[in-house]
Design a protein around this motif. Structure first.
Motif, short mmCIF file in Angstrom:
data_model
loop_
_atom_site.label_atom_id
_atom_site.label_comp_id
_atom_site.label_asym_id
_atom_site.label_seq_id
_atom_site.Cartn_x
_atom_site.Cartn_y
_atom_site.Cartn_z
N ASN A 1 36.94 38.85 37.25
CA ASN A 1 37.09 38.12 38.26
C ASN A 1 36.70 38.97 39.40
O ASN A 1 36.75 40.31 39.45
CB ASN A 1 38.25 37.34 38.30
N ALA B 1 35.54 33.77 38.42
CA ALA B 1 36.13 33.19 39.67
C ALA B 1 36.11 34.38 40.58
O ALA B 1 36.09 35.43 40.38
CB ALA B 1 37.56 32.63 39.39
N PHE C 1 38.68 35.20 43.96
CA PHE C 1 39.96 35.03 44.43
C PHE C 1 39.98 35.65 45.97
O PHE C 1 39.74 36.71 45.85
CB PHE C 1 40.89 35.20 43.58
N VAL D 1 41.54 30.37 45.71
CA VAL D 1 40.16 30.60 45.32
C VAL D 1 39.36 30.55 46.58
O VAL D 1 39.53 29.78 47.44
CB VAL D 1 39.86 29.30 44.67
#
Length: 242
Positions: A188, A231, A233, A239
């Motif tokens: 991430n 993802a 963040f 998010v």
């Protein structure tokens, strides 16, 4: 029991040092990567505990190979090393400023990640955290409402630091594609927010505690197997728009 082993690049100061400190406090064995041996050793001494210095210049393939050989086993890689070239503040930024910035912020991340992939593949819970930037978000950068409401408007309201911001956008894409290629990993990107670090003068004067951003990186570094991957963040777990 075998300790979980982490490597933090660019960790002799700022957010990287705070990440290393918090991982040590959490009971991990931490390798603190620093290009400058003196600064790296001082940071390790300050942190104490199970923290170990490793000389690592993310732009030098010999240095990367030596670090990979010295560290051996690895569970967590936090690609924190980053830089911003002074003067690269708009569309007039030189091509050289892009080359210099991308060498660390993009190519360095790829080189370090690839060098440590064999060790990470041997881990039962491999994790990679790439330290990105909220200013890298294409969604936020093209959303007039977001730009108008951004705290410290210059970062989101003008084409400032174009080489830096675009390098972090590239890093976000790398994060996404590596996560797709390595589904057994949790990979991430983190936007740490504006922090009081040496990255630039504005951050030093307006930024907040780097330890707060480090908490977000440490959280992503210790995700469970059912945690998110691929993802982007914010430091607080929100998010971020790509």
């Amino acid at each position: 029991m075998t300790s979980t082993i982490a490597l933090v690049t660019g960790a002799n100061k700022g957010i990287g040092q705070e990440i290393a400190r918090q991982l040590v406090r959490a009971g991990l064995t931490v390798h603190l990567g620093s290009r400058d041996a003196g600064r790296g050793l001082r940071a390790v001494e300050e942190i104490g505990g199970d923290c170990h210095f490793v000389q690592l210049d993310v732009t030098d393939k010999t240095s990367i190979a030596a670090a990979a050989s010295a560290i051996g086993a690895l569970d967590i890689l936090i690609n924190n090393a980053g830089m911003m070239v002074d003067g690269a503040i708009g569309p007039e930024a030189s091509v050289d400023s892009f080359r210099t910035t991308y060498e660390t912020n993009v190519f360095g991340v790829v080189a370090v990640t690839n060098a440590f992939l064999p060790a990470l593949r041997r881990s039962s819970a491999p994790r990679i955290v790439n330290i990105s930037s909220g200013t890298a978000s294409l969604g936020a950068s093209t959303d007039e409402a977001v730009r108008a409401s951004a705290v410290g408007a210059p970062a989101m309201h003008s084409p400032a630091a174009v080489s830096y911001r675009s390098s972090k956008t590239a890093l976000n894409m790398i994060t996404t594609l590596y996560a797709q290629a390595l589904p057994e990993f949790r990979i991430n990107a983190l936007a740490p927010g504006l922090r009081a670090t040496d990255l630039n003068g504005r951050a030093r004067s307006l930024g907040e505690d780097p330890a707060e951003a480090a908490e977000g990186a440490v959280r992503l570094a210790q995700l469970g197997d059912d945690g998110p991957t691929g993802a982007f963040f914010s430091w607080d777990g929100t998010v971020m728009p790509w």
